[in-house]
Design a protein around this motif. Structure first.
Motif, PDB file in Angstrom:
ATOM      1  N   MET A  96     115.325  66.793  71.422  1.00 31.36           N
ATOM      2  CA  MET A  96     115.145  67.761  72.506  1.00 31.36           C
ATOM      3  C   MET A  96     116.494  68.419  72.714  1.00 31.36           C
ATOM      4  SD  MET A  96     112.656  65.910  75.250  1.00 31.36           S
ATOM      5  CE  MET A  96     111.856  67.400  75.838  1.00 31.36           C
ATOM      6  N   MET A 140     118.212  68.378  76.026  1.00 29.99           N
ATOM      7  CA  MET A 140     118.643  67.116  76.610  1.00 29.99           C
ATOM      8  C   MET A 140     119.561  66.333  75.701  1.00 29.99           C
ATOM      9  SD  MET A 140     115.225  65.723  78.340  1.00 29.99           S
ATOM     10  CE  MET A 140     114.027  66.913  78.800  1.00 29.99           C
ATOM     11  N   MET A 188     108.250  62.640  75.233  1.00 28.88           N
ATOM     12  CA  MET A 188     107.896  63.300  76.497  1.00 28.88           C
ATOM     13  C   MET A 188     107.405  64.703  76.198  1.00 28.88           C
ATOM     14  SD  MET A 188     111.710  64.147  77.910  1.00 28.88           S
ATOM     15  CE  MET A 188     112.418  62.562  77.540  1.00 28.88           C
ATOM     16  N   SER A 189     106.836  65.337  77.199  1.00 28.66           N
ATOM     17  CA  SER A 189     106.447  66.724  77.012  1.00 28.66           C
ATOM     18  C   SER A 189     107.694  67.597  77.120  1.00 28.66           C
ATOM     19  CB  SER A 189     105.417  67.127  78.066  1.00 28.66           C
ATOM     20  OG  SER A 189     106.066  67.420  79.283  1.00 28.66           O
ATOM     21  N   GLY A 190     107.615  68.837  76.603  1.00 28.65           N
ATOM     22  CA  GLY A 190     108.754  69.738  76.673  1.00 28.65           C
ATOM     23  C   GLY A 190     109.075  70.340  75.310  1.00 28.65           C
ATOM     24  N   ASP A 191     110.246  70.981  75.236  1.00 27.51           N
ATOM     25  CA  ASP A 191     110.638  71.669  74.003  1.00 27.51           C
ATOM     26  C   ASP A 191     111.328  70.711  73.037  1.00 27.51           C
ATOM     27  OD1 ASP A 191     109.674  74.063  74.950  1.00 27.51           O
ATOM     28  OD2 ASP A 191     111.584  74.636  75.864  1.00 27.51           O
ATOM     29  N   MET A 208     121.528  63.096  80.292  1.00 30.01           N
ATOM     30  CA  MET A 208     120.610  64.191  80.589  1.00 30.01           C
ATOM     31  C   MET A 208     121.328  65.363  81.265  1.00 30.01           C
ATOM     32  SD  MET A 208     117.555  62.838  79.677  1.00 30.01           S
ATOM     33  CE  MET A 208     116.162  63.349  80.635  1.00 30.01           C
ATOM     34  N   PRO A 209     122.270  65.977  80.577  1.00 28.92           N
ATOM     35  CA  PRO A 209     123.004  67.072  81.211  1.00 28.92           C
ATOM     36  C   PRO A 209     122.116  68.287  81.476  1.00 28.92           C
ATOM     37  CG  PRO A 209     123.539  66.940  78.882  1.00 28.92           C
ATOM     38  CD  PRO A 209     122.673  65.758  79.183  1.00 28.92           C
ATOM     39  N   MET A 263     119.981  69.067  83.632  1.00 30.06           N
ATOM     40  CA  MET A 263     118.570  68.814  83.939  1.00 30.06           C
ATOM     41  C   MET A 263     118.474  68.153  85.302  1.00 30.06           C
ATOM     42  SD  MET A 263     116.034  68.882  81.587  1.00 30.06           S
ATOM     43  CE  MET A 263     116.079  69.721  80.032  1.00 30.06           C
ATOM     44  N   MET A 269     111.472  66.955  84.194  1.00 31.40           N
ATOM     45  CA  MET A 269     112.816  67.350  83.820  1.00 31.40           C
ATOM     46  C   MET A 269     112.892  68.863  83.867  1.00 31.40           C
ATOM     47  SD  MET A 269     112.856  64.493  80.964  1.00 31.40           S
ATOM     48  CE  MET A 269     111.095  64.459  81.252  1.00 31.40           C
ATOM     49  N   ASP A 319     115.292  79.613  80.508  1.00 26.90           N
ATOM     50  CA  ASP A 319     114.531  79.784  79.269  1.00 26.90           C
ATOM     51  C   ASP A 319     114.084  78.444  78.661  1.00 26.90           C
ATOM     52  OD1 ASP A 319     117.297  79.428  78.976  1.00 26.90           O
ATOM     53  OD2 ASP A 319     117.158  79.932  76.850  1.00 26.90           O
ATOM     54  N   VAL A 320     114.513  77.345  79.235  1.00 27.68           N
ATOM     55  CA  VAL A 320     114.083  76.043  78.714  1.00 27.68           C
ATOM     56  C   VAL A 320     112.891  75.569  79.540  1.00 27.68           C
ATOM     57  CG1 VAL A 320     114.761  73.642  78.356  1.00 27.68           C
ATOM     58  CG2 VAL A 320     116.424  75.475  77.998  1.00 27.68           C
ATOM     59  N   SER A 321     111.805  75.228  78.824  1.00 26.23           N
ATOM     60  CA  SER A 321     110.624  74.837  79.596  1.00 26.23           C
ATOM     61  C   SER A 321     110.794  73.421  80.140  1.00 26.23           C
ATOM     62  CB  SER A 321     109.364  74.953  78.747  1.00 26.23           C
ATOM     63  OG  SER A 321     109.525  74.275  77.536  1.00 26.23           O
ATOM     64  N   ASP A 322     110.053  73.128  81.215  1.00 25.90           N
ATOM     65  CA  ASP A 322     110.111  71.814  81.849  1.00 25.90           C
ATOM     66  C   ASP A 322     109.609  70.746  80.888  1.00 25.90           C
ATOM     67  OD1 ASP A 322     110.952  73.077  84.054  1.00 25.90           O
ATOM     68  OD2 ASP A 322     109.152  72.713  85.267  1.00 25.90           O
ATOM     69  N   ALA A 323     110.148  69.576  81.037  1.00 24.80           N
ATOM     70  CA  ALA A 323     109.629  68.443  80.273  1.00 24.80           C
ATOM     71  C   ALA A 323     109.067  67.448  81.273  1.00 24.80           C
ATOM     72  CB  ALA A 323     110.727  67.819  79.436  1.00 24.80           C
ATOM     73  N   TYR A 324     108.221  66.567  80.784  1.00 23.82           N
ATOM     74  CA  TYR A 324     107.539  65.646  81.680  1.00 23.82           C
ATOM     75  C   TYR A 324     107.268  64.352  80.940  1.00 23.82           C
ATOM     76  CZ  TYR A 324     103.840  63.832  84.741  1.00 23.82           C
ATOM     77  OH  TYR A 324     103.085  63.067  85.573  1.00 23.82           O
ATOM     78  N   LEU A 325     107.361  63.257  81.652  1.00 19.77           N
ATOM     79  CA  LEU A 325     106.971  61.991  81.036  1.00 19.77           C
ATOM     80  C   LEU A 325     106.512  61.025  82.114  1.00 19.77           C
ATOM     81  CD1 LEU A 325     109.362  59.661  81.557  1.00 19.77           C
ATOM     82  CD2 LEU A 325     110.533  61.006  79.861  1.00 19.77           C
TER      83      LEU A 325
END
Ligand SMILES: [Cu+2]
Ligand SMILES: [Cu+2]
Lengths: 264, 737
Positions: free
Chosen positions: A209, A212, A238-241, B371-372, B374, B417, B423-429
């Motif tokens: 990612m 991250m 995880m979801s995301g780019d 996790m910078p 974010m 996240m 321009d960076v899409s959200d992340a999820y977990l």
């Protein structure tokens, strides 16, 4: 004995239910497989009609294509014919083909000849279908025109040997969190009409990612199966780019490329 | 007819006393074993607070001559629990007393009494928080993550390795970063006592390898028809303001109690006036209890605890808790002496829901190490539904309790996240993808008293546990790591322990115990996902295939009781196989795994000197040694040699206390598996006082860390400093007196 009666009733109900579910899981063999597909085009030559289907509208990348051969005199599907395809793109002065796969073994499955084309560019393409109809001894070629939508499933890169390579992402087509099948094909351009598969590359795959700065464990590097297909496993935690970096080598390092994937 | 059984010497005493103060009334009594109703021979009957008393004869009878008035008798006998009995002596004929003594059980847990009718030392009136009480329990050391809700460890073990329950109820933290230990839900004014059972000898409340801490809450008091108390306090170290109130109402068959407290704290100062930024919090807590007595020894109790906190700063973690919400419900039915040799029959149903929100919106995330760029807002909850049934039967020299203890836990936690770049899409977990744990335990607690000197208490426990992850997204995440292990797991574990006490005389007890226990992985160890551990800097992934930890332990002890100087010393050795620990999986990930073995050994020493006057001196000392055999290095988060000394003075309504806590240097650190470093020793002195001001009013004041030491304890995460000098004062008002 009211208890016994209730128990019997319950048992009967359970049996009825299990019966129902058995019925519903029975495979339905009467379906025409093309019903869920898109007709890309069809044309006739002599007494043979050639129909070309695909699961979806063609787009840049690996496209499965199914060809049906029909005897127009009696409207029967011909299963023991043979098919050879040639994709071609006309770009004014020059024209070029693309990597493709003819039906494996030559025969039709359920009345369809499975083929595949790696469209390497968006735009108007021609598909030449050369056929031999064993049923009525027809032989000839038809040509279809259709539009190929753009996508980012194909990456071209110049290798260390100065040749142009095409890496196509097949899987994951629908990425999910967790472990996904990973599949690519690798081809190179021998000339404008020939794009042979590379079958002996070593592929190193690294998902990460970029936003991250972390990757994921438990990935399996793709290895060659057949016809330039390489299969492995990719783990999205995880979801995301995500970005998948690929490093191909044939003894020496050959090329690097990457795919961007959004995991919903 | 009394005269017949009256021993000669007593008779003489009576006559003598009668002669001295014109015919004092005499009170006769009989001391009986409460289970068998047979006489207890030669019991001591002493008037509390004096040296005056008599001994019973061989048939359990005694006779006392006392001037009319109010008295409290202490009746003790070898092999029985000491009983205190209040009585009013009137002129003339006094009804004979019937004193029932219960056989002394082996107390496998140590009770730190906070509030009791018998104890003159109401800890809640001079300690400010439940954490302070926990600090006082031997073998307990606290993990500090903030100036809020410290997490207890017991003999070097923590989290799933020990049981932490409130009135026996299982409550699970909703925060995957362990910001919310359940000790946070019992405010000190609601804590009656702390039952600390060290080691795996008392298995009635949890299947653990380290022991259980049970926070016993205060219940309505039938002795106080109406009382009201309010207290307001202030602490300088964090500008903490506090308000608490309590109301108690009782009629013959119904008693109610309610408390409410509110606290608000700013940033705190460490020693040398160093301000620890982002360390404030706000919290309120309320507890409601109702107890109803019914005919035939039936008692029904209802209890509710609500706890809400906001904006809790965690200076050494990546994020802060923005909100926590907890609701704990309990309904208990007690039935004493239902007949057929059954001593008691208790059953409880309970339910609790814990919600926890945390985020790092208040932090600067640009370019940080983990996790910078974010933001990572997280939410978690647990829901626990449980029931406990317990039956106690006494027969001859045997006392047997059978307990059925079952619960269902649902746990969920997720994390978004959000990049600071648009321009960076959200992340999820999902940190916990809807874990579902069912646990059913059957426990036998057997006590055998073959003689007045020897007692053996044995515990046997069987747990059946099944667990699963119900969220498909969560399952897929975990299967990315454990392709070939099913997330659905089912296990059965057996634990057993036996503890023996041998009385060398009235005052000395020799103790020894052996136990083999197992503990199941926590739902976080099974199913946790992407959990950042600040102590080693790795992201952790749960492991559904973990085997239970297995402990084999031995303990010996010696105790002096019922004397002005009481003391106890004990030593233990705990060998844990399949020890659950983080194991490197890839560059940035660790996973929970069973490592070969770990050893924890140590000892505790405690002494109290209470000569009967206004002074009381107490001291305790504990040492813990932990070793990770697989990595051949010390275990992390092991306290060094630690102890405390306390001196209390009580006269009239005044109460003064001087106490200190100290720890030696800890050089045994887990340098291969964690980032922990050596910790210097510390010595803290506190002074506390409580004084009556006027009718209905009382003041309490004190200073903690009087020397303003700048220090941190070894169990302070990322060396978060302890609090500096703290002056506190409070004013309380109470009705009726
Ligand atoms: Cu991420
Ligand atoms: Cu939290």
């Amino acid at each position: 004995m009211p208890h016994l009666r209730i128990f019997t009733l319950l048992l009967a109900a359970m049996l009825a239910f299990s019966g129902c579910s058995d019925n519903s899981t029975e495979p339905q063999t009467t379906d025409d497989p093309t019903e869920s597909m898109v007709l890309i085009g069809e044309d006739s030559a002599q007494n043979t009609r050639i129909s070309v289907y695909a699961p979806e509208q063609p787009a840049v990348g690996y496209n499965r294509i199914y060809v049906r051969m029909t005897n127009t005199t009696n409207n029967t599907v011909v299963n023991n014919g043979s098919i050879a395809i040639t994709p071609m793109m006309n770009m004014g002065q020059m024209q070029h083909s693309a990597p493709f796969e003819d039906p494996a073994g030559g025969a039709a499955v359920d009345g369809l000849y499975p083929c595949a084309v790696n469209f390497i560019m968006a735009g108007m393409w021609e598909l030449h279908v050369n056929f031999q109809n064993q049923a009525n001894n027809d032989a000839g070629e038809i040509m279809l025109n259709f539009d190929v939508a753009p996508s980012s499933m194909v990456k071209s890169a110049t290798g260390a040997d100065a040749r142009l390579y095409f890496v196509t992402l097949l899987q994951p087509a629908v990425p999910t969190v967790g472990l996904n099948d990973f599949e690519i094909t690798v081809h190179y351009r021998e000339n404008m009409n020939a794009f042979p598969a590379i079958t002996d590359a070593a592929v190193e795959m690294t998902p990460s990612m970029p936003s991250m700065g972390h990757g994921s464990p438990n990935n399996v590097n793709p290895v060659h199966g057949e016809m330039g297909h390489y299969r492995g496993k990719v783990n999205f935690t995880m979801s995301g780019d995500w970005r998948i970096d690929l490093n191909l080598s044939r003894g020496d390092s050959l090329l690097t490329t990457s795919f961007d994937i959004n995991v919903p | 007819m009394h005269m017949k059984s009256l021993p000669g010497q007593l008779m003489f005493l009576c006559i003598l006393l009668a002669a001295a103060s014109n015919a004092q009334p005499s009170i006769g009594g009989l001391v009986l074993n409460n289970a068998t109703l047979t006489p207890v021979a030669y019991a001591d009957v002493v008037i509390s607070g004096t040296q005056q008393g008599v001994a019973c004869d061989s048939s359990g009878a005694f006779q006392l001559c006392l001037p009319p008035g109010e008295y409290q008798l202490e009746i003790s006998a070898l092999g029985y629990q000491t009983v205190r009995h209040r009585l009013t002596v009137r002129q003339g004929e006094n009804a004979p007393l019937r004193i029932l003594l219960a056989p002394a059980v082996i107390a496998l847990s140590d009770a730190v009494l906070v509030y009791s009718e018998e104890s003159p030392h109401h800890i809640d009136q001079w300690l400010n928080a439940t954490d302070d009480v926990l600090q006082k329990a031997e073998g307990v050391a606290m993990i500090r993550r903030a100036n809020f809700a410290l997490e207890p460890t017991l003999r070097g073990l923590n989290s799933g390795q020990i049981g932490l329950v409130i009135d026996g109820m299982k409550i699970f933290s909703a925060c995957v970063d362990r910001m919310d230990p359940v000790t946070a839900y019992v405010e000190v004014e609601n804590l009656e006592k702390l039952e600390v059972s060290r080691g795996a000898f008392d298995l009635t409340k949890s299947a653990s390898v380290g022991g259980t801490i049970n926070l016993v809450t205060r219940k309505p008091d039938f002795q106080r028809p109406f009382s009201l108390q309010a207290e307001s306090g202030y602490e300088t170290v964090s500008r903490l303001r506090r308000l608490r109130s309590e109301v108690n109402y009782a009629s013959a068959n119904l008693a109610l109690r309610g408390t409410f407290s509110i606290k608000s704290a700013g940033n705190y100062y460490a020693g040398n006036r160093i301000l620890v930024t982002n360390s404030g919090f706000e919290k309120n807590n309320y507890k409601l209890d109702a107890v109803r007595k019914f005919a035939g020894n039936h008692i029904v109790e209802f209890s509710f605890i609500g706890d809400n906190a906001r904006d809790i700063g965690y200076p050494v973690l990546l994020m802060d808790a923005t909100r926590t919400k907890s609701q704990i419900y309990r309904l208990t039915h007690r039935w004493d002496s239902p007949g057929a040799g059954i001593q008691s029959l208790n059953s409880t149903v309970y339910y609790n829901r814990i919600d926890h929100w945390m985020d790092d919106y208040q932090r600067d995330v640009t370019g940080r190490e983990v996790m910078p760029d974010m933001y990572m807002p997280m939410f978690g909850y647990t829901r626990t539904l449980g029931a406990i049934g317990e039956i106690t039967v006494a027969r001859g020299q045997h006392l047997l309790s059978a307990v059925l203890d079952g619960y269902r836990l649902s746990a969920f936690a997720d994390m978004k996240m959000e990049s600071i770049f648009p321009d960076v899409s959200d992340a999820y977990l999902l940190n916990i993808g809807d874990a579902q744990v069912y646990n059913l335990a059957f426990i036998l607690d057997h006590q055998w008293m073959p003689s007045a000197r020897l007692r053996v208490r044995s515990n046997l426990r069987i747990d059946h546990s099944s667990r699963d992850l119900r969220n498909e997204f969560g399952r897929r995440q975990l299967q990315g790591f454990w392709d070939n292990i099913s997330v659905r797991q089912s296990t059965r574990i057996f634990s057993a322990g036996s503890f023996l006490e041998y009385r060398l005389g009235r005052h000395h007890i020799l103790q020894g115990g052996l136990a083999q226990s197992r503990r199941l992985p926590t739902h976080i160890e099974s199913y946790g996902f992407f959990l950042y551990n600040v102590t080693d800097g790795y992201f952790y992934t749960g492991n559904p295939g973990l085997a239970p930890e297995r402990s084999r332990q031995i303990e010996i002890g010696f105790e002096q009781i019922d004397a002005p100087l009481r003391w106890r010393v004990n030593a233990y050795y705990n060998h844990i196989d399949n020890y659950i620990s983080g194991v490197l999986q890839s560059d940035e990930f660790k996973t929970f795994a069973n490592i070969r073995s770990a050893v924890i050994a140590g000892g505790e020493l405690s002494a109290t000197f209470a000569p009967g006057g206004p002074l009381r001196l107490s001291t305790s000392l504990a040492y813990t040694y932990g070793h990770n055999r697989e990595m051949d290095e010390p275990l992390p988060l092991i306290p060094p040699l630690e102890g405390g000394i306390g001196l209390q003075y009580r006269a009239g309504g005044f109460w003064l206390g001087l106490d200190s806590r100290f720890g030696s240097r800890q050089e045994r650190i887990a340098s291969r598996t964690t980032r922990e470093d050596e910790t210097a020793g510390f010595f803290i002195v506190n002074f506390r006082a409580r004084l009556p001001l006027a009718k209905h009013f009382e003041a309490q004041l004190g200073v903690e860390n009087f020397l303003d030491q700048q220090y941190h304890e070894h169990l302070s995460i990322n060396n978060l400093p302890g609090r500096g000098r703290n002056f506190y004062f409070g004013l309380s008002a109470h009705l009726p007196d």
